[in-house]
Design an enzyme around this catalytic site. Sequence first.
Site, PDB file in Angstrom:
ATOM      1  CG  ASN A  53      33.455  37.806  44.141  1.00 15.95           C
ATOM      2  OD1 ASN A  53      33.975  38.392  45.054  1.00 15.95           O
ATOM      3  ND2 ASN A  53      34.025  36.846  43.247  1.00 15.95           N
ATOM      4  N   GLY A  68      34.419  38.671  33.962  1.00 16.49           N
ATOM      5  CA  GLY A  68      34.986  39.600  33.613  1.00 16.49           C
ATOM      6  C   GLY A  68      35.489  40.138  32.353  1.00 16.49           C
ATOM      7  CG  HIS A 119      35.883  33.182  42.183  1.00 15.97           C
ATOM      8  ND1 HIS A 119      36.759  33.286  41.413  1.00 15.97           N
ATOM      9  CD2 HIS A 119      34.756  33.663  42.123  1.00 15.97           C
ATOM     10  CE1 HIS A 119      36.193  34.102  40.348  1.00 15.97           C
ATOM     11  NE2 HIS A 119      35.083  34.360  40.801  1.00 15.97           N
ATOM     12  N   GLY A 135      30.112  39.738  39.596  1.00 14.07           N
ATOM     13  CA  GLY A 135      31.512  40.571  40.098  1.00 14.07           C
ATOM     14  C   GLY A 135      31.360  42.084  39.639  1.00 14.07           C
ATOM     15  N   GLY A 136      31.988  42.371  38.383  1.00 16.33           N
ATOM     16  CA  GLY A 136      32.065  43.890  37.964  1.00 16.33           C
ATOM     17  C   GLY A 136      30.706  44.608  38.424  1.00 16.33           C
ATOM     18  CB  SER A 158      29.792  39.024  31.736  1.00 18.03           C
ATOM     19  OG  SER A 158      31.209  39.016  31.732  1.00 18.03           O
ATOM     20  CD  GLU A 193      31.448  32.744  39.364  1.00 21.06           C
ATOM     21  OE1 GLU A 193      30.588  33.779  39.548  1.00 21.06           O
ATOM     22  OE2 GLU A 193      32.739  32.645  39.902  1.00 21.06           O
ATOM     23  CD  GLU A 247      38.593  36.223  40.111  1.00 17.59           C
ATOM     24  OE1 GLU A 247      38.486  36.706  40.888  1.00 17.59           O
ATOM     25  OE2 GLU A 247      37.840  36.653  38.693  1.00 17.59           O
ATOM     26  CE  LYS A 272      35.342  38.409  40.626  1.00 19.25           C
ATOM     27  NZ  LYS A 272      35.629  38.116  39.119  1.00 19.25           N
TER      28      LYS A 272
HETATM   29  P1  PGA Z   1      31.980  39.151  36.505  1.00 16.26           P
HETATM   30  O1  PGA Z   1      32.681  38.049  37.970  1.00 16.26           O
HETATM   31  O2  PGA Z   1      30.554  39.453  36.794  1.00 16.26           O
HETATM   32  O3  PGA Z   1      32.927  40.497  36.573  1.00 16.26           O
HETATM   33  O4  PGA Z   1      32.237  38.567  35.388  1.00 16.26           O
HETATM   34  C1  PGA Z   1      31.900  37.147  38.379  1.00 16.26           C
HETATM   35  C2  PGA Z   1      32.687  36.286  39.314  1.00 16.26           C
HETATM   36  O5  PGA Z   1      33.722  35.997  39.070  1.00 16.26           O
HETATM   37  O6  PGA Z   1      32.049  36.030  40.392  1.00 16.26           O
END
Ligand code: PGA
Length: 253
Positions: A9, A175, A97, A236-237, A215, A169, A99, A11
């Site tokens: 992802n 994050g 998601h 994500g990251g 994470s 999640e 967010e 983002k």
């Molecule tokens: P993250 O994000 O791996 O940076 O924690 C995961 C996500 O929001 O899909």
Amino acid sequence: MRKQIAAANWKMNLTLEQGEILIDELLNAPHDLTEDQLTIFAIPFPYLITIKNKLAGKNNIFVAAQNCYNKKSGAYTGEVSAEMLNSIHVQYVIIGHSERREYFNETNAILAEKVNICFENELKAIFCCGEPLAIREAGAQNSFVETQLKESLFHLTAAQLTGFIIAYEPIWAIGTGKTASSDQAQEMHAHIRSVMAKQYGAEVADSISILYGGSVKANNAKEIFGKPDVDGGLVGGASLIATEFTAIMGSLK
Ligand code: PGA
């Protein structure tokens, strides 16, 4: 057998050029996906066609949109419909998601409409659920997630949910560098599967890929994905770094 999935992802990160370099690096790294393993890149809308073309001919590697609108078409300036995604042959889309839920007020009811519109347009949803920190601290995470599933998915048929994708999640782990332990992930994934089994039967529940997100990194993916009810991750990251995501793809079971 249900699919094991490494989903990236991005983002709202990377320019097109940076994204293309990242995809090239990932494609050049050795990765032997088996028939039951998929990699999905959830990338910004403007890059979907370009990156999809780059992946042409690659087995088991797909692009996804990160969102779509809950209405069919019309005067919704700035929104992107499921039909539009289907028209450019995108097959996957992230729905719900945290967010989107938090910053764009997406409720369980809106997400139910989004899931419907995905089915109407042959898009496979990656449906996200997960609890905020206060709910986890109160020990109410199981019923919180159950309500998210009930209100957004329980109107669907067993056939629609066969092979469906859910991403768990926990919001406190997104994050933040704070990962749910592999045991916490397994516990919630088993709970999600049992909620789906109660409503739809064991066969449907067993066919659903349940991804963990929050994470996930190269150094914890193997342990988390190794749990019996964890079928890969939504990342994500770490998906923005070629070496990290290559290792995460290699951690699928
Ligand atoms: P993250 O994000 O791996 O940076 O924690 C995961 C996500 O929001 O899909």
